[in-house]
Design an enzyme around this catalytic site. Structure first.
Site, mmCIF file in Angstrom:
data_model
loop_
_atom_site.group_PDB
_atom_site.id
_atom_site.type_symbol
_atom_site.label_atom_id
_atom_site.label_comp_id
_atom_site.label_asym_id
_atom_site.label_seq_id
_atom_site.Cartn_x
_atom_site.Cartn_y
_atom_site.Cartn_z
ATOM 1 N N LYS A 85 3.444 51.744 44.703
ATOM 2 C CA LYS A 85 4.829 51.322 44.504
ATOM 3 C C LYS A 85 5.087 50.047 45.305
ATOM 4 O O LYS A 85 4.852 49.994 46.504
ATOM 5 C CB LYS A 85 5.801 52.423 44.950
ATOM 6 C CG LYS A 85 5.867 53.602 44.015
ATOM 7 C CD LYS A 85 6.864 54.642 44.483
ATOM 8 C CE LYS A 85 8.253 54.334 43.993
ATOM 9 N NZ LYS A 85 9.186 55.463 44.265
ATOM 10 N N ILE A 86 5.603 49.051 44.602
ATOM 11 C CA ILE A 86 5.883 47.743 45.198
ATOM 12 C C ILE A 86 7.354 47.412 44.946
ATOM 13 O O ILE A 86 7.802 47.432 43.788
ATOM 14 C CB ILE A 86 5.022 46.635 44.568
ATOM 15 C CG1 ILE A 86 3.522 46.984 44.611
ATOM 16 C CG2 ILE A 86 5.310 45.292 45.219
ATOM 17 C CD1 ILE A 86 2.870 46.791 45.943
#
Length: 218
Positions: A85-86
């Site tokens: 997750k960014i």
């Protein structure tokens, strides 16, 4: 449509998996912090991957692209099912592109606009997570964003999968399905709410009462 569960609680994940409807898991630093005292977070993520054997999102906390990429490599090494997750910020976009080139799957998170969704898809995100509940909290209709993103992605055949996130109730799930989202990530309590219906409970009780009158056994 794929169903993910939004939690880092292993017991909830096992129970959801036992229902036969679970395709993946999304976690974040907040959810993992709630499991403090239950083991190292890497061990928890590994256990989750072994249960689900599908995409399991784990979030970076670095704020620059170099740090994000370094953290992502470490998280991806935990298990083949880990998706990184960014956050959808400028440095996050840089990291998504670099990780795409390395073959590491990403989930662009904290998405609140169609423009952000477009950028995430162009950068090569595997998934993106628009937060409908938080938009509702800010007096915007979150599901309108989902419909916009679905329409845009259908125009251009982007490979990025849309995860409806920040789900607060069963109606969010129904609306996500009607809008054509690829995935909805659901808190455990909402999964339980989806199962329940008062007319089902009434019907079960009536059938059981009538069966007792019959006095037979199956």
């Amino acid at each position: 449509m794929k169903f993910f569960i939004d939690t880092a609680n292993v017991d909830e994940i096992r129970e959801a998996a036992s229902l036969g409807i679970l395709d993946g898991v999304t976690t974040n630093p907040t959810l993992l912090s709630r499991e403090k005292g239950k083991g190292d977070f890497k061990d928890i993520l590994k256990e989750i991957c072994e249960i689900v054997k599908g995409p399991v999102s784990a979030e970076v906390v670095g704020q620059d692209a170099d740090t994000m990429v370094e953290e992502a490599r470490k998280l991806a090494a935990i298990d083949e099912h880990i998706v990184i997750k960014i956050p959808l910020i400028k440095e996050g976009l840089k990291a998504i592109g670099r990780l795409k080139a390395e073959g590491i799957r990403t989930n662009a998170t904290l998405v609140f606009s169609a423009n952000q969704a477009l950028l995430a898809a162009k950068a090569g995100a595997s998934f993106l997570s628009p937060f409908v509940g938080r938009l509702d909290d800010a007096s915007h209709y979150g599901m309108d964003l989902i419909r916009q993103i679905v329409a845009i992605f259908d125009n251009y055949d982007f490979d990025t999968e849309i995860i409806v996130a920040s789900v607060r109730n069963p109606l969010h799930v129904v609306e996500a399905a009607l809008a054509g989202a690829d995935v909805v990530t659901i808190p455990f309590k909402v999964i339980e709410q989806m199962i329940k219906h008062p007319l089902t409970d009434v019907g079960v009780k009536r059938f059981l009462d009538d069966w007792k009158k019959l006095g037979a056994k199956i």
